[in-house]
Design an enzyme around this catalytic site. Structure first.
Site, PDB file in Angstrom:
ATOM      1  N   GLU A   1     -12.048   0.897 -10.378  1.00  0.00           N
ATOM      2  CA  GLU A   1     -11.536  -0.174 -11.649  1.00  0.00           C
ATOM      3  C   GLU A   1     -12.417   0.152 -12.731  1.00  0.00           C
ATOM      4  OE1 GLU A   1     -11.407  -0.659  -8.321  1.00  0.00           O
ATOM      5  OE2 GLU A   1      -9.172  -1.212  -8.197  1.00  0.00           O
TER       6      GLU A   1
ATOM      7  N   ASP B   1      -4.500  -9.458  -9.021  1.00  0.00           N
ATOM      8  CA  ASP B   1      -4.828  -8.469  -9.870  1.00  0.00           C
ATOM      9  C   ASP B   1      -3.519  -7.704 -10.608  1.00  0.00           C
ATOM     10  OD1 ASP B   1      -4.668  -7.374  -7.469  1.00  0.00           O
ATOM     11  OD2 ASP B   1      -6.586  -6.508  -7.676  1.00  0.00           O
TER      12      ASP B   1
ATOM     13  N   ARG C   1       0.702   3.922  -3.341  1.00  0.00           N
ATOM     14  CA  ARG C   1      -0.107   5.045  -3.014  1.00  0.00           C
ATOM     15  C   ARG C   1       0.915   6.279  -2.738  1.00  0.00           C
ATOM     16  NH1 ARG C   1      -5.693   3.963  -0.089  1.00  0.00           N
ATOM     17  NH2 ARG C   1      -5.581   1.539  -0.128  1.00  0.00           N
TER      18      ARG C   1
ATOM     19  N   GLU D   1       0.996  -1.361   0.010  1.00  0.00           N
ATOM     20  CA  GLU D   1       0.015   0.039  -0.066  1.00  0.00           C
ATOM     21  C   GLU D   1       0.936   1.365   0.126  1.00  0.00           C
ATOM     22  OE1 GLU D   1      -3.045   0.125  -0.443  1.00  0.00           O
ATOM     23  OE2 GLU D   1      -3.782  -2.034   0.104  1.00  0.00           O
TER      24      GLU D   1
END
Ligand code: DMJ
Length: 461
Positions: free
Chosen positions: A368, A252, A129, A125
């Site tokens: 998404e 993903d 980010r 993360e």
């Protein structure tokens, strides 16, 4: 100040290179002009909604990680704030030409953000980010302080790779470099090369690229004989802990980064890994049903179908397929995802597509499906994707907006709001919605790639 980007011109050399080396989708040169005014109006409306959400953050959570939009308070991820929302949102503000807001956020980041903290953070993360956000905003603003912060952060994250396999631990202490949590997944291991690789290119230090690349390859090398990866892996033993294969959360962006690392760095190994992986995915994970094309869950070793769930996170895949040049499958899958959105008025976190029943009922303000509509519109210019954008915009304003900002939904059927506005709403959801309607020269896709958090990384080296 805004050093680079926003150009109509595709550099000639790059265009030649792409023509010779790429089977990926290329943007057609023109856009239908009859919709230009309506699109400008929509992009402006999205920009106003961004401002509404940003003002809520400023008023109730300035200097903290996230706004809590119902209780008008804030949440920090750790014992010290790491400015998740300002860093994640900054390049959106630059792209939207919200200059005073961007300048204010940039000063906050430069003056207050310190990674010298005795806290264990999630490498994945923080990389997508913060590291991605700092690098993208550095490239867009030329503010060297952002690169210095990125370099300091990258250096503090490096110990995650000190496992017997070279795959990263989940957590690292930013001050001591101690690591924790060896049980991870392909997405957390394989979604680092764009950010770490860019840091290498911008600083001249190859260590970041090499370690992130090795991690990606280590996952790929553990694929099953039929070419699939599972959804859980241990970085010390190198063994799979969960053999379920799919394209959703936890896997993903491992696939996304194979394709994009090739596009960004011309990394031939990544192309080869993408080509082999997408063939296996389309052979085993894709599920063409009478109701449309979906991608579900299969056993990584046998290819046997073990589930028919499709979720909000899986909806990134039409965009990735489109970027790879497979417009046909991309269109079909986006149609399925859009059905999921319209069936309930807002997409749930997951449905079982065999009966169109909800499997997880919240909506976390995820981007998404909008990201995929953006790519498909760029590559096809089909106005149908603008129509989808109008639907997304209408649903968000109607169901997720409040007087403070925007709120996630606990339940998409009852439309009950929850006290959360994740930073990706400003980094990704509103950015892709804005770019869907903005003129295509607002951002030239041939100059770089979006990381998985929608931070645009340009090939400036
Ligand atoms: C984002 O943090 C990133 O896109 C990540 O890859 C998974 N999805 C969330 C937003 O839904």
């Amino acid at each position: 100040m805004q050093r680079i980007l926003f150009s109509f011109a595709v550099p000639v050399l790059l265009a030649c290179w792409l023509a010779q080396n790429s089977a990926t989708a290329q943007e057609p040169a023109t856009q239908p002009s009859e919709s230009a005014t309506a699109n400008a109006d929509m992009s402006d409306r999205v920009r106003q909604e961004f401002l509404h959400a940003w003002d809520g953050y400023k008023k109730y959570s300035w200097g903290h990680d996230e706004l809590k939009p119902l209780t008008k308070s804030y949440r920090d991820w750790y014992s010290r704030p790491l400015l998740m929302t300002p860093v994640d949102a900054l390049d959106t503000m630059i792209l939207m030409h919200l200059t005073p807001q961007a300048d204010e956020a940039r000063e906050l980041i430069a003056s207050r953000l310190s990674f010298d903290q005795d806290i264990y953070v999630k490498n994945f993360e923080i990389t997508i980010r913060l590291l991605g956000g700092l690098l993208s905003s550095y490239q867009l603003s030329g503010d060297k302080r952002l690169l210095d912060l990125a370099n300091d952060l990258g250096h503090r994250l490096l110990p995650v790779f000190n496992s017997p396999t070279g795959m990263p631990y989940v957590k690292v202490n930013l001050k001591t470099g101690a690591v924790r949590n060896p049980d991870t997944n392909p997405a957390e291991v394989g979604t680092l090369l764009i950010e770490f690789g860019t840091l290498s290119k911008l600083t001249g230090n190859p260590v970041y690229y090499d370690k992130a690349k090795r991690a990606l390859v280590e996952v790929y090398n553990r694929r099953s004989p039929i070419g699939l990866v599972g959804s859980g892996i241990n970085v010390e033993s190198g063994k799979w802990t969960n053999p379920t294969s799919h394209i959703g959360g936890g896997i993903d962006s491992f696939y996304e980064y194979l394709l994009k690392s090739w596009l960004l760095f011309d990394d031939k190994d990544s192309k080869q890994m993408w080509d082999a992986s997408i063939a296996a995915i389309n052979k085993y994970v894709a599920d063409p049903t009478p109701g449309g094309l979906w991608y579900g869950q299969v056993d990584m070793n046998t290819g046997k179908r073990v589930g028919t769930d499709f979720g909000a996170l899986d909806a990134f895949f039409p965009g990735t397929l489109a970027l790879s040049g497979d417009i046909d499958r991309a269109r079909q899958l986006e149609d399925s995802a859009f059905k999921m959105w319209t069936w309930f008025g807002v997409e749930p976190e997951a449905i079982d597509y065999s009966n169109m029943k909800i499997a997880y009922d919240g909506y976390a303000l995820r981007p998404e499906i909008i990201e995929s509509a953006f790519y498909l519109h760029r590559f096809t210019h089909d106005p149908k994707y603008l129509g989808m954008g109008h639907t997304f915009y209408g649903s968000l304003v109607k169901n997720c907006r409040n007087d403070v900002a925007y709120a996630a939904l606990k339940n998409v059927e009852k439309k009950t709001q929850s006290d959360e506005m994740e930073s990706f709403f400003l980094a990704e959801t509103l950015k892709y919605l804005y770019l869907l309607f903005a003129p295509s020269n607002t951002l030239d896709l041939n100059r770089g790639v979006f990381n998985t958090e929608a931070h645009f990384i340009q090939r400036t080296w």
